[in-house]
Design an enzyme around this catalytic site. Structure first.
Site, PDB file in Angstrom:
ATOM      1  N   ASP A  15      76.027 -38.155  44.091  1.00 33.56           N
ATOM      2  CA  ASP A  15      75.999 -36.822  44.696  1.00 33.56           C
ATOM      3  C   ASP A  15      76.766 -36.952  46.001  1.00 33.56           C
ATOM      4  O   ASP A  15      76.277 -37.537  46.967  1.00 33.56           O
ATOM      5  CB  ASP A  15      74.544 -36.401  44.947  1.00 33.56           C
ATOM      6  CG  ASP A  15      74.431 -35.127  45.799  1.00 33.56           C
ATOM      7  OD1 ASP A  15      75.463 -34.486  46.077  1.00 33.56           O
ATOM      8  OD2 ASP A  15      73.285 -34.788  46.182  1.00 33.56           O
ATOM      9  N   LYS A  77      83.817 -32.545  53.263  1.00 34.40           N
ATOM     10  CA  LYS A  77      83.839 -31.917  51.936  1.00 34.40           C
ATOM     11  C   LYS A  77      84.373 -30.479  51.999  1.00 34.40           C
ATOM     12  O   LYS A  77      84.960 -29.985  51.040  1.00 34.40           O
ATOM     13  CB  LYS A  77      82.422 -31.932  51.360  1.00 34.40           C
ATOM     14  CG  LYS A  77      82.293 -31.471  49.925  1.00 34.40           C
ATOM     15  CD  LYS A  77      80.877 -31.691  49.429  1.00 34.40           C
ATOM     16  CE  LYS A  77      80.608 -31.081  48.083  1.00 34.40           C
ATOM     17  NZ  LYS A  77      79.219 -31.362  47.642  1.00 34.40           N
ATOM     18  N   GLU A 176      77.129 -29.578  40.370  1.00 42.01           N
ATOM     19  CA  GLU A 176      75.844 -29.927  40.995  1.00 42.01           C
ATOM     20  C   GLU A 176      74.652 -29.217  40.335  1.00 42.01           C
ATOM     21  O   GLU A 176      73.654 -29.870  40.012  1.00 42.01           O
ATOM     22  CB  GLU A 176      75.894 -29.637  42.501  1.00 42.01           C
ATOM     23  CG  GLU A 176      76.774 -30.629  43.251  1.00 42.01           C
ATOM     24  CD  GLU A 176      77.178 -30.182  44.648  1.00 42.01           C
ATOM     25  OE1 GLU A 176      76.630 -29.179  45.148  1.00 42.01           O
ATOM     26  OE2 GLU A 176      78.054 -30.836  45.233  1.00 42.01           O
ATOM     27  N   ASP A 199      70.326 -23.961  45.852  1.00 47.50           N
ATOM     28  CA  ASP A 199      70.647 -25.191  46.581  1.00 47.50           C
ATOM     29  C   ASP A 199      70.897 -24.875  48.056  1.00 47.50           C
ATOM     30  O   ASP A 199      71.935 -24.320  48.426  1.00 47.50           O
ATOM     31  CB  ASP A 199      71.892 -25.840  45.947  1.00 47.50           C
ATOM     32  CG  ASP A 199      72.279 -27.155  46.621  1.00 47.50           C
ATOM     33  OD1 ASP A 199      71.739 -27.477  47.704  1.00 47.50           O
ATOM     34  OD2 ASP A 199      73.140 -27.864  46.060  1.00 47.50           O
TER      35      ASP A 199
HETATM   36  P1  ADP Z   1      73.824 -31.402  51.498  1.00 51.15           P
HETATM   37  O1  ADP Z   1      73.615 -31.104  50.061  1.00 51.15           O
HETATM   38  O2  ADP Z   1      74.528 -30.310  52.243  1.00 51.15           O
HETATM   39  O3  ADP Z   1      74.468 -32.720  51.726  1.00 51.15           O
HETATM   40  P2  ADP Z   1      70.956 -31.997  51.865  1.00 51.15           P
HETATM   41  O4  ADP Z   1      70.493 -31.486  50.584  1.00 51.15           O
HETATM   42  O5  ADP Z   1      70.900 -33.447  52.079  1.00 51.15           O
HETATM   43  O6  ADP Z   1      72.388 -31.440  52.238  1.00 51.15           O
HETATM   44  O7  ADP Z   1      70.097 -31.252  53.004  1.00 51.15           O
HETATM   45  C1  ADP Z   1      70.165 -31.615  54.330  1.00 51.15           C
HETATM   46  C2  ADP Z   1      69.387 -30.615  55.146  1.00 51.15           C
HETATM   47  O8  ADP Z   1      68.020 -30.595  54.731  1.00 51.15           O
HETATM   48  C3  ADP Z   1      69.386 -30.936  56.633  1.00 51.15           C
HETATM   49  O9  ADP Z   1      69.677 -29.757  57.369  1.00 51.15           O
HETATM   50  C4  ADP Z   1      67.955 -31.388  56.879  1.00 51.15           C
HETATM   51  O10 ADP Z   1      67.530 -31.076  58.201  1.00 51.15           O
HETATM   52  C5  ADP Z   1      67.184 -30.554  55.878  1.00 51.15           C
HETATM   53  N1  ADP Z   1      65.873 -31.122  55.567  1.00 51.15           N
HETATM   54  C6  ADP Z   1      65.603 -32.344  55.038  1.00 51.15           C
HETATM   55  N2  ADP Z   1      64.280 -32.512  54.909  1.00 51.15           N
HETATM   56  C7  ADP Z   1      63.683 -31.372  55.351  1.00 51.15           C
HETATM   57  C8  ADP Z   1      62.333 -30.935  55.480  1.00 51.15           C
HETATM   58  N3  ADP Z   1      61.305 -31.713  55.122  1.00 51.15           N
HETATM   59  N4  ADP Z   1      62.110 -29.702  55.979  1.00 51.15           N
HETATM   60  C9  ADP Z   1      63.132 -28.919  56.354  1.00 51.15           C
HETATM   61  N5  ADP Z   1      64.420 -29.264  56.267  1.00 51.15           N
HETATM   62  C10 ADP Z   1      64.698 -30.481  55.772  1.00 51.15           C
HETATM   63 MG    MG Z   2      73.709 -31.159  48.114  1.00 47.12          MG
END
Ligand code: ADP
Ligand code: MG
Length: 630
Positions: A15, A77, A176, A199
């Site tokens: 991913d 990205k 995705e 998402d």
């Molecule tokens: P991407 O797909 O854009 O790479 P992610 O799916 O990894 O992103 O999500 C990252 C985001 O999720 C960040 O903004 C992070 O602060 C938020 N995040 C992760 N865990 C939590 C949580 N327990 N509660 C709220 N927000 C969260």
């Molecule tokens: Mg993602």
């Protein structure tokens, strides 16, 4: 490890996220995330390029970002497979400099060097590859990589290039949301269903509506059709962090409402406050209240407790924006009934988000799998199928946007339509528009609209060496072939002479998601106007050729025909000629049915010349209604 003994050449699932990236592997025991040596599962998609120093990636790059804001690349990205021109307007919020790279591609300018987003992604992929090699105890050279459903050919191609730069063969590019559905085992039940994948990540929000078509109906495997996508490329958890930071700062007496209180802080303090706000936000997903205590210097101290309701009152406008996007996607999908809702992305851990999404769809969302890991786990599941470890789910990939060629008058003849499963092949016959034409120009296009100007140009090539023949006689066969990797090859050949030309389409850059969005929306809005335009243009071309052939045949046979008959043909020709002229000047004002009727009237009237064999054979050709290539 036992699985490496079985699979010396494992395929991993990756991913490649805007904010975080992960690698996973699936064996007989099922899919699992491969963590770093220190046990971290997520790798921040952040890379630091400092002259004279090794490249830093992940948490290490994040930690030093405050000191090297311009040398640290976040969210690369967003720029993948985009031209510099397209990147303008989306670069706001990025700390580094976006410059024009080779072939007009968007690139990152750092200390005089030009770094392509593919190269940044390659550093992240190489790190994940090393991680996988350490965990599996063997070399890893193949991967299934996920991309957003709206990524076009250019963006998918850039992702493949990044994999190759990292020494990985990208055996499959998977959407995705499709990967998320696979992780939940959707599609294995043999029932057709419609699912919504919501998402909400760090910097982007995507909603995809997928139709799952099980094995029996899809033929060779399970088909995941993307029927609608919507979202916002500048909406994510980062916005919530910033809003909470501003709120906390204001509550400590800094700045007034409406002000960007954070702007007055030094970059280092701002970064520290943002990280603090993020930790507070994450804690509030688990607890109703957290006590915070942060000394920002200059007499600013945040010492108080923050409640979940307080955070929710800040978060609600952003969450509402995601729901508005869901409404748009559901509208585009003609309000189909949704059977399941899957949550993906770290921000879906926020209880308010879960509640809102559940309310909107009227369903309890799927949350059993970790929303951070679900895409990587699904990619690994697909990798296992390709590897042969699992035989239950054979995923069929689809074409994200329709593909076609330009025909005379600037219309597009679509050979492969959006959502066709790949590998795909389509063949269509075309002909020439001018007498003795020995070359035809084949212009390959992508998009949902009817006219060239509204689609994206992918490639142009020429078919040469056609023997001179009257217009409409050559039989030009155009074939589109999209292989399992989504790479398009276009072949054109003339049947009688056997001349051929082939082009492998490797687009240099892609569409912005907004463009894809707009093109999809407009294709619905403009569908009728477009189709009318296309029809009138085609009629004008074919009618002009009919007039030409009939006039020529008339000249040859006039002495044998009754004067009254010749007169009636002349009148029909004049009438049709007028309509052609009007069609060329103002196609929107032409009554296509009347135009068609006038053409038919001339064609029917000219049948009496049937004893003239040449005229007959030419008319035979004209009634095949082949579209013609310029
Ligand atoms: P991407 O797909 O854009 O790479 P992610 O799916 O990894 O992103 O999500 C990252 C985001 O999720 C960040 O903004 C992070 O602060 C938020 N995040 C992760 N865990 C939590 C949580 N327990 N509660 C709220 N927000 C969260
Ligand atoms: Mg993602």
């Amino acid at each position: 490890m036992s699985d490496t003994a079985v699979n010396p050449d494992p395929i991993v699932g990756i991913d490649l996220g805007t904010t975080n990236s992960l690698v996973a592997f699936c064996d007989e025991a099922g899919p699992r995330i491969l963590a770093s040596a220190s046990g971290e599962r997520m790798l921040p998609s952040v890379v630091r390029f400092l002259a004279g120093q090794p490249v830093a990636v992940g948490f290490e790059a994040v930690r030093s970002a405050v000191n090297f804001p311009r040398e640290t690349v976040f969210s690369a990205k967003r720029l993948m497979g985009r031209s510099f021109a397209e990147s303008q307007g989306m670069a706001d919020g990025l700390q580094f400099e976006v410059v024009a790279g080779p072939r007009g591609l968007a690139a990152i300018g750092s200390e005089g060097a030009t770094i392509l987003p593919q190269e940044v992604a390659a550093v992240i992929l190489a790190e994940l590859r090393q991680r996988a090699e350490a965990q599996l105890g063997c070399t890893v050279q193949r991967a299934v990589i996920t991309v957003p459903a709206y990524f076009d050919d250019g963006q998918r191609q850039a992702t493949r290039d990044a994999a190759r730069l990292a020494g990985l063969d990208p055996v499959r590019i998977v959407n995705e949301p499709t990967a998320a559905a696979l992780a939940y085992g959707i599609g294995r039940t043999g029932v057709a269903e419609t699912i919504a994948v919501y998402d909400f990540g760090g910097g982007t929000f995507d909603i995809s509506i997928l139709q799952v078509i099980p094995e029996e109906r899809a033929g060779d495997g399970i088909l995941f059709r993307v029927i609608a996508t919507a979202g916002d490329t500048h909406l994510g958890g980062d916005d919530l962090d910033r809003a909470l930071a501003e709120h906390l700062l204001r509550s400590a007496g800094c700045g007034s409402t409406g002000d960007r209180a954070m702007d007055s802080l030094t970059p280092a303090t701002r970064q520290a406050l943002r990280e603090f706000a993020q930790a507070t936000k994450v804690a509030l997903s688990e607890r109703d209240r957290v006590d915070v205590d942060l000394d920002l210097g200059d007499g600013i101290r945040l010492k108080r407790s923050v409640t979940r309701e307080e955070f929710e009152s800040i978060a609600i406008p952003w969450v509402d924006r995601t729901i508005a996007a869901c409404e748009r996607a559901m509208g585009d999908a003609s309000k189909v009934a949704i059977d399941r809702v899957i949550l993906v992305g770290g921000s879906t851990r926020i209880p308010l988000v879960r509640a809102r999404v559940g309310e909107f769809f009227g369903l309890d969302p799927y949350t059993a799998l970790d929303p951070d890991c679900v895409v990587a786990l699904g990619a690994a599941t697909q990798a296992a199928v390709l590897q042969g470890t699992r035989r239950d789910v054979l995923l069929l990939d689809v074409i994200p946007l329709s593909l076609g060629i330009e025909t005379v008058g600037g219309a597009v003849a679509k050979l492969l339509t959006r959502n066709a499963s790949i590998p795909a092949r389509a063949r269509e016959m075309f002909s020439t528009s001018v007498d003795n034409q020995t070359n035809v120009k084949v212009h390959v296009l992508q998009g949902e609209r009817e006219m060239v100007a509204d689609c994206r140009s992918l490639a142009r090539f020429e078919l040469r060496g056609i023997p001179p023949m009257p217009a409409g006689i050559p039989q030009i066969e155009v074939e589109f072939l999209v292989d399992a990797n989504g790479v398009l090859q276009v072949t054109a050949g003339e049947r009688r002479s056997g001349c051929r030309a082939v082009v492998q389409v490797v687009p240099s850059f892609g569409l912005t998601p907004d463009e894809v969005d707009r093109m999809e929306r407009e294709s619905v809005t403009h569908a009728r106007a477009d189709m009318h335009h296309h029809r009138v243009v085609d009629l004008a071309v074919n009618a002009a050729l009919d007039i030409k052939w009939i006039s020529e045949a008339l000249d040859r046979t006039r002495s044998d025909l009754a004067p009254a008959y010749v007169q009636s043909l002349a009148e029909l020709i004049t009438k049709l000629q007028e309509m052609i002229e009007r069609a060329r000047a103002t196609p929107q004002d032409v009554d296509a049915d009347a135009f068609h009727a006038a053409k038919e009237a001339l064609d029917r009237a000219s049948v009496s010349m049937h004893e003239q064999s040449i005229a007959r054979s030419l008319r035979g050709m004209s009634t095949q209604h082949r579209e013609r290539i310029p």
